[in-house]
Motif scaffolding. Structure first.
Motif, short mmCIF file in Angstrom:
data_model
loop_
_atom_site.label_atom_id
_atom_site.label_comp_id
_atom_site.label_asym_id
_atom_site.label_seq_id
_atom_site.Cartn_x
_atom_site.Cartn_y
_atom_site.Cartn_z
N THR A 188 0.84 -1.21 0.00
CA THR A 188 0.00 0.00 0.00
C THR A 188 0.86 1.25 0.00
N CYS A 189 1.94 1.22 0.76
CA CYS A 189 2.86 2.36 0.76
C CYS A 189 3.49 2.57 -0.61
N GLU A 190 3.81 1.47 -1.29
CA GLU A 190 4.37 1.60 -2.64
C GLU A 190 3.36 2.20 -3.61
N VAL A 191 2.09 1.85 -3.43
CA VAL A 191 1.05 2.44 -4.27
C VAL A 191 0.96 3.94 -4.03
N ILE A 192 1.04 4.35 -2.75
CA ILE A 192 0.98 5.78 -2.43
C ILE A 192 2.16 6.52 -3.05
N LYS A 193 3.34 5.92 -2.99
CA LYS A 193 4.51 6.58 -3.59
C LYS A 193 4.36 6.71 -5.10
N SER A 194 3.82 5.69 -5.75
CA SER A 194 3.64 5.76 -7.20
C SER A 194 2.60 6.81 -7.59
N LEU A 195 1.54 6.94 -6.78
CA LEU A 195 0.53 7.95 -7.07
C LEU A 195 1.08 9.36 -6.91
N GLN A 196 1.92 9.55 -5.89
CA GLN A 196 2.54 10.86 -5.71
C GLN A 196 3.50 11.20 -6.83
N THR A 197 4.14 10.16 -7.38
CA THR A 197 5.06 10.40 -8.49
C THR A 197 4.31 10.76 -9.76
N ASN A 198 3.20 10.08 -10.03
CA ASN A 198 2.44 10.32 -11.26
C ASN A 198 1.47 11.49 -11.14
N MET A 199 1.19 11.91 -9.92
CA MET A 199 0.27 13.04 -9.69
C MET A 199 -1.11 12.76 -10.28
N THR A 200 -1.62 11.55 -10.08
CA THR A 200 -2.94 11.21 -10.62
C THR A 200 -4.02 11.31 -9.56
N VAL A 201 -3.90 10.55 -8.49
CA VAL A 201 -4.89 10.52 -7.43
C VAL A 201 -4.20 10.86 -6.12
N PRO A 202 -4.76 11.69 -5.26
CA PRO A 202 -4.13 12.00 -3.97
C PRO A 202 -4.05 10.75 -3.10
N GLY A 203 -2.94 10.62 -2.39
CA GLY A 203 -2.71 9.44 -1.57
C GLY A 203 -3.49 9.43 -0.27
N ASP A 204 -4.15 10.53 0.08
CA ASP A 204 -4.89 10.57 1.34
C ASP A 204 -6.07 9.61 1.35
N GLN A 205 -6.54 9.23 0.17
CA GLN A 205 -7.69 8.34 0.10
C GLN A 205 -7.33 6.86 0.28
N ILE A 206 -6.07 6.54 0.31
CA ILE A 206 -5.62 5.15 0.45
C ILE A 206 -5.21 4.93 1.90
N CYS A 207 -5.85 3.92 2.54
CA CYS A 207 -5.63 3.67 3.96
C CYS A 207 -5.40 2.18 4.22
N VAL A 208 -4.87 1.92 5.39
CA VAL A 208 -4.71 0.55 5.90
C VAL A 208 -5.36 0.50 7.27
N ASP A 209 -6.36 -0.37 7.41
CA ASP A 209 -7.08 -0.52 8.67
C ASP A 209 -6.63 -1.82 9.35
N ILE A 210 -5.88 -1.67 10.43
CA ILE A 210 -5.36 -2.83 11.15
C ILE A 210 -6.48 -3.60 11.86
N ARG A 211 -7.58 -2.92 12.15
CA ARG A 211 -8.66 -3.57 12.88
C ARG A 211 -9.30 -4.71 12.10
N GLN A 212 -9.19 -4.68 10.78
CA GLN A 212 -9.82 -5.75 9.99
C GLN A 212 -9.07 -7.08 10.12
N TYR A 213 -7.84 -7.06 10.63
CA TYR A 213 -7.10 -8.30 10.86
C TYR A 213 -7.44 -8.94 12.20
N GLY A 214 -8.17 -8.23 13.04
CA GLY A 214 -8.62 -8.79 14.31
C GLY A 214 -7.60 -8.76 15.43
N ILE A 215 -6.49 -8.07 15.25
CA ILE A 215 -5.48 -8.04 16.31
C ILE A 215 -5.77 -6.93 17.33
N ILE A 216 -6.56 -5.95 16.96
CA ILE A 216 -7.02 -4.92 17.90
C ILE A 216 -8.53 -4.77 17.72
#
Length: 286
Positions: A188-216
């Motif tokens: 996901t971080c690599e996707v954010i870096k590629s989007l910032q390089t290409n200036m297509t879609v802002p990276g603020d819309q891409i998230c990682v939710d740890i709660r979906q793995y059930g550890i918290i």
């Protein structure tokens, strides 16, 4: 009266040995190929005999088992500590939200200590058992001898090694879970870096939710990271070290599984040969 030549030879023979009894010749046993004329084995023959009694399969399995367990326990312990640090700093700022997870991780670290100690002793015992059965099978120390107790111990090691092999398959699968989680975060971080390089879609819309793995729990705050915050997490030393240490720990678990498979084959073969050669009607080698 003339004395013939044969009589002269007999008289000389009696004079030399001062006895009228016929000389008795004693049988001298033939020398074996691995014994010197003095009756002592040479250094080369002793080395060949010792090398013939080395259980190479058990030796390779022991080295692989020690290496795999050391990688799994050492790298897994450090990676779990780094994971707790990442969760506390970025995904769960309230201590009560991840209190259960912290206790579980601490318990797992104590279990790692026990696993390392157990497999250190178990590997040595299996190697010693391999030396015993190999020497018995190849009859390096004389005639083949075995007891019901020895065969029972060998059978016990076969059963225990099978059980540990199945258990470590589960450990190997479990150790792949954190690798999968960290890989998703890293990708996901690599996707954010590629989007910032290409200036297509802002990276603020891409998230990682740890709660979906059930550890918290789902009420943990913030529970997720987006955009630049997530990119900063991926750039931290804790994330980099934990990710790669989990990969090494997973590889160590896989090496341990391979070592136990070799142990299973070696112990099963040795037990089968001991069982076969202990029969009274055994007339050929297995």
């Amino acid at each position: 009266m003339m004395i013939t030549r044969p009589e002269m030879e007999i008289g000389r023979y009696h004079w030399m040995y001062r006895s009228s009894r016929p000389h008795r010749y004693h049988h001298v046993p033939a020398l074996r190929g691995n014994v010197s004329p003095l009756g002592i084995q040479g250094c080369f023959e002793c080395c060949i005999k010792c090398l013939g009694g080395v259980p190479y399969a058990s030796l390779v399995a022991t080295i692989l088992c020690f290496s795999g367990v050391a990688l799994f326990c050492g790298c897994g312990h450090v990676a779990l500590t780094g994971t707790v640090s990442i969760l506390e700093q970025h995904f769960s700022t309230t201590a009560s939200d991840h209190a259960l997870l912290s206790e579980v991780i601490q318990l797992m670290q104590y279990v790692i200590y026990g696993i390392a100690s157990f497999f250190f002793l178990y590997g040595i015992i299996l190697l010693a058992e391999g030396f015993y059965t190999t020497s018995a099978v190849k009859e390096l120390h004389g005639e083949f001898k075995t007891t019901a107790c020895g065969r029972c111990i060998s059978g016990m090691f076969v059963f225990l090694t099978y059980v540990l092999g199945v258990a470590w398959l589960g450990v190997f699968g479990f150790s792949a879970v954190p690798v999968f989680m960290f890989y998703n975060i890293w990708s996901t971080c690599e996707v954010i870096k590629s989007l910032q390089t290409n200036m297509t879609v802002p990276g603020d819309q891409i998230c990682v939710d740890i709660r979906q793995y059930g550890i918290i729990p789902w009420n943990a705050v913030p529970g997720k990271a987006c955009g630049p915050i997530l990119e900063n997490i991926c750039n931290t030393n804790e994330f980099y070290m934990s990710y790669h240490l989990f990969i090494v720990a997973c590889a160590g678990a896989g090496a341990t599984v391979i070592a136990l498979l070799i142990y299973m084959m070696a112990t099963t073969y040795n037990y089968a040969v001991l069982k076969f050669k202990s029969r009274e009607d055994c007339c050929t080698k297995f």
